[in-house]
Design an enzyme around this catalytic site. Structure first.
Site, PDB file in Angstrom:
ATOM      1  N   ASN A  79      -8.124  -1.305  -6.963  1.00 29.56           N
ATOM      2  CA  ASN A  79      -8.791  -0.061  -6.582  1.00 29.56           C
ATOM      3  C   ASN A  79      -9.851   0.393  -7.585  1.00 29.56           C
ATOM      4  OD1 ASN A  79      -7.742   0.562  -4.023  1.00 29.56           O
ATOM      5  ND2 ASN A  79      -5.755   0.886  -4.974  1.00 29.56           N
ATOM      6  N   ASP A 107       2.852  16.498  -3.004  1.00 34.64           N
ATOM      7  CA  ASP A 107       4.069  16.638  -3.811  1.00 34.64           C
ATOM      8  C   ASP A 107       4.472  18.108  -3.906  1.00 34.64           C
ATOM      9  OD1 ASP A 107       3.871  13.728  -4.922  1.00 34.64           O
ATOM     10  OD2 ASP A 107       1.918  14.634  -5.250  1.00 34.64           O
ATOM     11  N   HIS A 112       0.620  11.579  -9.698  1.00 33.55           N
ATOM     12  CA  HIS A 112       1.127  11.431  -8.327  1.00 33.55           C
ATOM     13  C   HIS A 112       1.871  10.094  -8.270  1.00 33.55           C
ATOM     14  CE1 HIS A 112       1.528  11.396  -4.031  1.00 33.55           C
ATOM     15  NE2 HIS A 112       0.917  10.235  -3.970  1.00 33.55           N
TER      16      HIS A 112
HETATM   17  P1  NAD Z   1      -4.750   2.606   5.551  1.00 35.60           P
HETATM   18  O1  NAD Z   1      -4.575   1.208   5.083  1.00 35.60           O
HETATM   19  O2  NAD Z   1      -4.247   2.996   6.897  1.00 35.60           O
HETATM   20  O3  NAD Z   1      -6.291   2.957   5.515  1.00 35.60           O
HETATM   21  C1  NAD Z   1      -7.069   2.667   4.414  1.00 35.60           C
HETATM   22  C2  NAD Z   1      -8.476   2.516   4.918  1.00 35.60           C
HETATM   23  O4  NAD Z   1      -9.308   2.355   3.782  1.00 35.60           O
HETATM   24  C3  NAD Z   1      -8.664   1.266   5.794  1.00 35.60           C
HETATM   25  O5  NAD Z   1      -9.336   1.612   6.982  1.00 35.60           O
HETATM   26  C4  NAD Z   1      -9.487   0.354   4.911  1.00 35.60           C
HETATM   27  O6  NAD Z   1     -10.367  -0.479   5.652  1.00 35.60           O
HETATM   28  C5  NAD Z   1     -10.264   1.388   4.102  1.00 35.60           C
HETATM   29  N1  NAD Z   1     -10.859   0.869   2.895  1.00 35.60           N
HETATM   30  C6  NAD Z   1     -10.386  -0.096   2.072  1.00 35.60           C
HETATM   31  N2  NAD Z   1     -11.282  -0.320   1.098  1.00 35.60           N
HETATM   32  C7  NAD Z   1     -12.307   0.526   1.312  1.00 35.60           C
HETATM   33  C8  NAD Z   1     -13.543   0.760   0.643  1.00 35.60           C
HETATM   34  N3  NAD Z   1     -13.890   0.039  -0.426  1.00 35.60           N
HETATM   35  N4  NAD Z   1     -14.365   1.694   1.127  1.00 35.60           N
HETATM   36  C9  NAD Z   1     -14.032   2.407   2.212  1.00 35.60           C
HETATM   37  N5  NAD Z   1     -12.893   2.222   2.908  1.00 35.60           N
HETATM   38  C10 NAD Z   1     -12.046   1.290   2.444  1.00 35.60           C
HETATM   39  O7  NAD Z   1      -4.168   3.549   4.409  1.00 35.60           O
HETATM   40  P2  NAD Z   1      -3.768   5.080   4.496  1.00 35.60           P
HETATM   41  O8  NAD Z   1      -2.377   5.193   4.946  1.00 35.60           O
HETATM   42  O9  NAD Z   1      -4.841   5.819   5.221  1.00 35.60           O
HETATM   43  O10 NAD Z   1      -3.761   5.463   2.929  1.00 35.60           O
HETATM   44  C11 NAD Z   1      -4.934   5.450   2.178  1.00 35.60           C
HETATM   45  C12 NAD Z   1      -4.613   5.680   0.702  1.00 35.60           C
HETATM   46  O11 NAD Z   1      -4.046   6.961   0.501  1.00 35.60           O
HETATM   47  C13 NAD Z   1      -3.612   4.702   0.103  1.00 35.60           C
HETATM   48  O12 NAD Z   1      -4.049   4.370  -1.208  1.00 35.60           O
HETATM   49  C14 NAD Z   1      -2.330   5.506   0.018  1.00 35.60           C
HETATM   50  O13 NAD Z   1      -1.468   5.003  -0.978  1.00 35.60           O
HETATM   51  C15 NAD Z   1      -2.904   6.844  -0.360  1.00 35.60           C
HETATM   52  N6  NAD Z   1      -2.041   8.009  -0.175  1.00 35.60           N
HETATM   53  C16 NAD Z   1      -2.106   8.985  -1.121  1.00 35.60           C
HETATM   54  C17 NAD Z   1      -1.364  10.131  -0.987  1.00 35.60           C
HETATM   55  C18 NAD Z   1      -1.443  11.232  -2.024  1.00 35.60           C
HETATM   56  O14 NAD Z   1      -0.674  12.191  -1.926  1.00 35.60           O
HETATM   57  N7  NAD Z   1      -2.316  11.172  -3.023  1.00 35.60           N
HETATM   58  C19 NAD Z   1      -0.519  10.280   0.112  1.00 35.60           C
HETATM   59  C20 NAD Z   1      -0.477   9.278   1.077  1.00 35.60           C
HETATM   60  C21 NAD Z   1      -1.256   8.135   0.924  1.00 35.60           C
HETATM   61  C1  LMR Z   2       2.921   9.386  -0.806  1.00 39.00           C
HETATM   62  O1  LMR Z   2       3.184  10.117  -1.761  1.00 39.00           O
HETATM   63  O2  LMR Z   2       3.387   9.552   0.331  1.00 39.00           O
HETATM   64  C2  LMR Z   2       2.034   8.188  -1.029  1.00 39.00           C
HETATM   65  O3  LMR Z   2       1.235   8.374  -2.166  1.00 39.00           O
HETATM   66  C3  LMR Z   2       2.874   6.969  -1.122  1.00 39.00           C
HETATM   67  C4  LMR Z   2       2.042   5.757  -1.346  1.00 39.00           C
HETATM   68  O4  LMR Z   2       2.291   5.070  -2.342  1.00 39.00           O
HETATM   69  O5  LMR Z   2       1.113   5.484  -0.535  1.00 39.00           O
END
Ligand code: NAD
Ligand code: LMR
Length: 329
Positions: free
Chosen positions: A105, A159, A187
């Site tokens: 990432n 969270d 996180h």
């Molecule tokens: P997902 O795999 O469904 O979607 C991710 C999208 O990002 C895909 O469409 C993919 O093609 C795209 N992508 C990948 N590389 C990219 C780039 N360089 N530029 C633009 N788009 C790109 O995943 P999701 O479930 O939507 O989750 C996305 C992120 O959010 C993950 O890293 C997940 O761990 C994180 N997340 C964080 C939290 C938080 O509280 N901070 C909570 C839930 C998920």
């Molecule tokens: C969450 O807190 O639900 C996500 O950040 C978990 C994950 O690792 O995608």
């Protein structure tokens, strides 16, 4: 009619995107009198999915949705934007730690930081959601030296919301009555969900919990590990609740936090609470006039200090693991 606000969402074709775009276009985030232009970024291979999402956005006939830009080029996506929600990243799969995702990432967020630096409005609000969110936010801001540091944040609101709900369930009270929750740090599972300042009707919540062992044995680990529990249950990471937390975070940042409360935001440390500068850390924060401020003056006991330092240590390790990828200052 107000001028439109340009909102960029990366990873727009993903599962959080699918739970987020329609709510933003409906006015849930910026209000039902605020026209929106969506800038949707995803990788080339996901453009066909994104096209389907755009078809559905059109099919909703949202009155506030003025235009939609779709692209796989961050520079196009970030041109003149007011808000950037950086979701696109590789999601964590079963058994993976967030740290494992660091290098994969780091490259994405370096490129996007540079593009924000070049193309976004100078007062853009950037929320990093893609994991590991704190360190990705740090990489983004380090690659955007011409933007003020206060343009950047990482999401710990999910969270924070999880912690509120656990207390509401425990006390049989509405979530809206629970104030002054804090999630310190990363996180990740090292985060410190801190109940010691939390209140309900002006009373300390800790004084209302009869079985104090519940806090250490249930509350803290449940909140810390909720993301993993959801991945185990659903087979993929949280999406609707993540989208909801994004909306809460941006709404508070743009329109102020409530007078008698604060929220948790991942924001650049400034030395407050002895957390050294140079990491993006979950702090209790208030927002006024579009700017966030770390809540000052809270008493922190020695046990809490240790927990706050442990999650800081993890952030430091994450930073050390990617420091060779950061631009030289
Ligand atoms: P997902 O795999 O469904 O979607 C991710 C999208 O990002 C895909 O469409 C993919 O093609 C795209 N992508 C990948 N590389 C990219 C780039 N360089 N530029 C633009 N788009 C790109 O995943 P999701 O479930 O939507 O989750 C996305 C992120 O959010 C993950 O890293 C997940 O761990 C994180 N997340 C964080 C939290 C938080 O509280 N901070 C909570 C839930 C998920
Ligand atoms: C969450 O807190 O639900 C996500 O950040 C978990 C994950 O690792 O995608």
């Amino acid at each position: 009619m107000k001028p439109p606000v340009r909102v960029a969402i990366t990873g727009a074709a993903g599962q959080i995107g699918y739970n987020l775009l329609f709510r933003i276009a409906a006015g849930d985030m910026l209000g039902n009198d605020q026209p929106i232009i969506l800038h949707l970024l995803d990788i080339a291979a996901a453009q066909h999915i994104l096209n389907g999402v755009v078809m559905e956005l059109h099919d909703c006939a949202f009155p506030l949705l003025m235009d939609i830009v779709t692209t796989d080029d961050p520079l196009i996506a970030f041109t003149d934007i007011d808000i950037a929600i950086l979701v696109g990243a590789r999601p964590r799969a079963k058994g993976m730690e967030r740290k494992d995702l660091l290098s994969a990432n780091a490259e994405i967020f370096s490129i996007q930081g540079k593009a924000l630096n070049q193309a976004a409005n100078r007062n853009v609000k950037v929320l990093v959601v893609g994991n590991p969110a704190n360190t990705n936010a740090y990489i983004t801001l380090k690659n955007a030296p011409d933007l003020p540091i206060k343009c950047f944040s990482a999401m710990l609101r999910l969270d924070h919301n999880r912690a509120l709900s656990q207390i509401a369930l425990k006390l049989g009270q509405p979530v809206s009555k629970i104030k002054k929750m804090i999630i310190w740090g990363n996180h990740s599972s090292t985060q410190f969900p801190d109940l010691s300042h939390a209140e309900i009707d002006g009373k300390k919540i800790l004084s209302l919990i009869e079985d104090q062992s519940w806090v250490e044995a249930y509350f803290i680990p449940t909140v810390q590990n909720r993301g993993t529990a959801i991945i185990e249950a659903r087979g993929s990471s949280s999406a609707a609740s993540a989208a909801n937390a994004i909306i809460n975070h941006i709404q508070d940042w743009c329109f102020d936090t409530k007078k008698d409360d604060w929220v948790t935001m991942g924001i650049p440390s400034d030395g407050s609470y002895d957390i050294p500068e140079g990491v993006i850390y979950g702090f209790p924060a208030t927002c006024q006039a579009g700017t966030y401020h770390i809540v000052q003056g809270l008493e922190i006991n020695n046990i809490a200090k240790l927990k706050m330092f442990a999650t800081y240590q993890e952030l430091l390790e994450e930073k050390n693991a990617i420091k060779h990828l950061l631009p030289r200052q």
